[in-house]
Design an enzyme around this catalytic site. Sequence first.
Site, PDB file in Angstrom:
ATOM      1  N   ASN A   1       0.873  -1.178   0.000  1.00 46.71           N
ATOM      2  CA  ASN A   1       0.000   0.000   0.000  1.00 46.71           C
ATOM      3  C   ASN A   1       0.909   1.226   0.000  1.00 46.71           C
ATOM      4  O   ASN A   1       1.502   1.558   1.017  1.00 46.71           O
ATOM      5  CB  ASN A   1      -0.869  -0.052   1.269  1.00 46.71           C
ATOM      6  CG  ASN A   1      -1.870   1.087   1.331  1.00 46.71           C
ATOM      7  OD1 ASN A   1      -1.912   1.934   0.441  1.00 46.71           O
ATOM      8  ND2 ASN A   1      -2.658   1.094   2.384  1.00 46.71           N
TER       9      ASN A   1
ATOM     10  N   ARG B   1      -2.783  -2.325  -3.105  1.00 45.29           N
ATOM     11  CA  ARG B   1      -4.007  -1.635  -2.710  1.00 45.29           C
ATOM     12  C   ARG B   1      -4.064  -0.301  -3.458  1.00 45.29           C
ATOM     13  O   ARG B   1      -3.203   0.556  -3.293  1.00 45.29           O
ATOM     14  CB  ARG B   1      -3.986  -1.422  -1.207  1.00 45.29           C
ATOM     15  CG  ARG B   1      -5.285  -0.908  -0.722  1.00 45.29           C
ATOM     16  CD  ARG B   1      -5.387  -0.982   0.757  1.00 45.29           C
ATOM     17  NE  ARG B   1      -6.558  -0.206   1.129  1.00 45.29           N
ATOM     18  CZ  ARG B   1      -6.943   0.003   2.354  1.00 45.29           C
ATOM     19  NH1 ARG B   1      -6.251  -0.510   3.349  1.00 45.29           N
ATOM     20  NH2 ARG B   1      -8.010   0.721   2.593  1.00 45.29           N
TER      21      ARG B   1
ATOM     22  N   HIS C   1     -12.928   2.089   1.264  1.00 45.29           N
ATOM     23  CA  HIS C   1     -12.915   1.000   2.265  1.00 45.29           C
ATOM     24  C   HIS C   1     -13.613  -0.246   1.707  1.00 45.29           C
ATOM     25  O   HIS C   1     -14.174  -1.051   2.462  1.00 45.29           O
ATOM     26  CB  HIS C   1     -13.672   1.374   3.561  1.00 45.29           C
ATOM     27  CG  HIS C   1     -13.042   2.453   4.376  1.00 45.29           C
ATOM     28  ND1 HIS C   1     -13.790   3.442   4.986  1.00 45.29           N
ATOM     29  CD2 HIS C   1     -11.753   2.696   4.726  1.00 45.29           C
ATOM     30  CE1 HIS C   1     -13.001   4.249   5.663  1.00 45.29           C
ATOM     31  NE2 HIS C   1     -11.750   3.831   5.510  1.00 45.29           N
TER      32      HIS C   1
ATOM     33  N   ARG D   1     -11.304  14.352   9.241  1.00 41.89           N
ATOM     34  CA  ARG D   1     -12.121  14.860   8.118  1.00 41.89           C
ATOM     35  C   ARG D   1     -13.491  15.302   8.615  1.00 41.89           C
ATOM     36  O   ARG D   1     -14.069  14.665   9.506  1.00 41.89           O
ATOM     37  CB  ARG D   1     -12.312  13.787   7.043  1.00 41.89           C
ATOM     38  CG  ARG D   1     -11.040  13.327   6.398  1.00 41.89           C
ATOM     39  CD  ARG D   1     -11.360  12.393   5.218  1.00 41.89           C
ATOM     40  NE  ARG D   1     -10.162  11.743   4.732  1.00 41.89           N
ATOM     41  CZ  ARG D   1      -9.954  10.428   4.772  1.00 41.89           C
ATOM     42  NH1 ARG D   1     -10.881   9.603   5.238  1.00 41.89           N
ATOM     43  NH2 ARG D   1      -8.832   9.927   4.321  1.00 41.89           N
TER      44      ARG D   1
ATOM     45  N   GLU E   1      -9.046  -6.785   5.898  1.00 35.18           N
ATOM     46  CA  GLU E   1      -8.771  -6.419   4.505  1.00 35.18           C
ATOM     47  C   GLU E   1      -7.641  -7.267   3.918  1.00 35.18           C
ATOM     48  O   GLU E   1      -7.630  -7.546   2.719  1.00 35.18           O
ATOM     49  CB  GLU E   1      -8.436  -4.933   4.422  1.00 35.18           C
ATOM     50  CG  GLU E   1      -9.641  -4.069   4.751  1.00 35.18           C
ATOM     51  CD  GLU E   1      -9.277  -2.647   5.126  1.00 35.18           C
ATOM     52  OE1 GLU E   1      -9.411  -1.764   4.281  1.00 35.18           O
ATOM     53  OE2 GLU E   1      -8.854  -2.433   6.276  1.00 35.18           O
TER      54      GLU E   1
END
Length: 397
Positions: A7, A89, A178, A238, A382
């Site tokens: 990633n 990813r 996600h 956020r 994941e």
Amino acid sequence: MSILSINCGSSSLKYQLYDWDAQKVLSSGLIDRIGFPDSNIVHKYSGQKTERKDRCADHRTAIHLVLDFLLQEAKLIHSLKDIEGVGHRIVHGGVNFSASARIDDAVLQEIKDNEDLAPLHTPPNVVGIESARALMPDTPQVAIFDTAFHQTMPEYAHAYALDYELAKKYKIRRYGFHGSSHRYVSERAGELLGNKAGLKLIIVHVGNGSSLSAVQDGKCLDTSMGLTPLAGVIMGTRTGDIDPAVVQFLVRKTGGSVDEIMARLNKESGMLGISGVSSDQREILSGAAQGDARCQLALQMQAYSVKKYIGAYVAALNGADAVIFTAGIGENSPDFRAAVCAEMDYLGLAIDAEKNQARSGEPRVISAPQSRVKIMVIPTNEEFIIARDVIELVRGV
Ligand code: ADP
């Protein structure tokens, strides 16, 4: 055989080595501050953690360092041939990818073509692929997209009410992120709930980044993140949903550029911005326990924003069989789950206080017997989705 997942962020690389046959993570790690003289290199394996600072000039060097570590220091692989495939990813698959894809030149070009949808994340994702291909030319490479699971959303759910032609021209729509987590949790829930036809699930993934999804028959019907991960519920740093006119207002008031304001909305807002303490839920919980009013407000606002999305998704699905909590906060914070599920009896949600408090890394039901909707905690995984997709695409099974 092992699967290496990678990633790549703008100045970081996270990796994981997954043993498919044993179904477990053999090693994981992070190299950050890539390109700086004092890159930070962390490896975890066999219950140990090594950490050091070294110069890591670029992502290619970072992958090199990871492979050297796995081969020579940890000795988890004896040659590069022990790595059956590499899973990358990728943050944005645009409208092109509704599933993971084996990477060839055409797939790589399509990923590059989506760059303007995720201009900060796509270039390092591409560098990661190109570096891994150069270093391991004989090893199959697979792209796993954060957006892919949500591609089943019907147009009325993913379209924005912009000028239709404009939106189409620039591919402006809800994509959602996600995806591997929502997919894993909905699959596990399906197995645990007997996969009955029409099964309706609301997945509540709340960690640093947070998103909810409404899933029916294993397919995503709606999700809270949008064109970018900024939309939806309040997150660590956020804002989540906000009137877009706030951006123009802040540009006028502060004299900052649009880019600067957007950076503030992404990195200095949410739980961090409200509490003024931290984006880390544990610190906010402890601040609130000590009577800090802004930490208390942050927690109230967070739970309220998640509660509203659950209500919206119950309406969108015309009911729900289960509401499922996952990710760092969803899995580990009974206080968060209790706050979200409080006073939801009209919708048929009744949490069992004792079951909610019990600590476990296993999937579990935490609703009271009379709850019409099951409330569950399912730890996300994941890594499993990435490894399984690589195995399926490489072995063709
Ligand atoms: P990311 O989005 O980076 O993958 P995670 O899913 O790991 O994030 O979630 C990180 C968040 O989970 C942090 O805010 C952290 O404080 C929170 N968290 C982890 N453990 C607990 C806990 N026991 N109680 C409350 N919050 C927790």
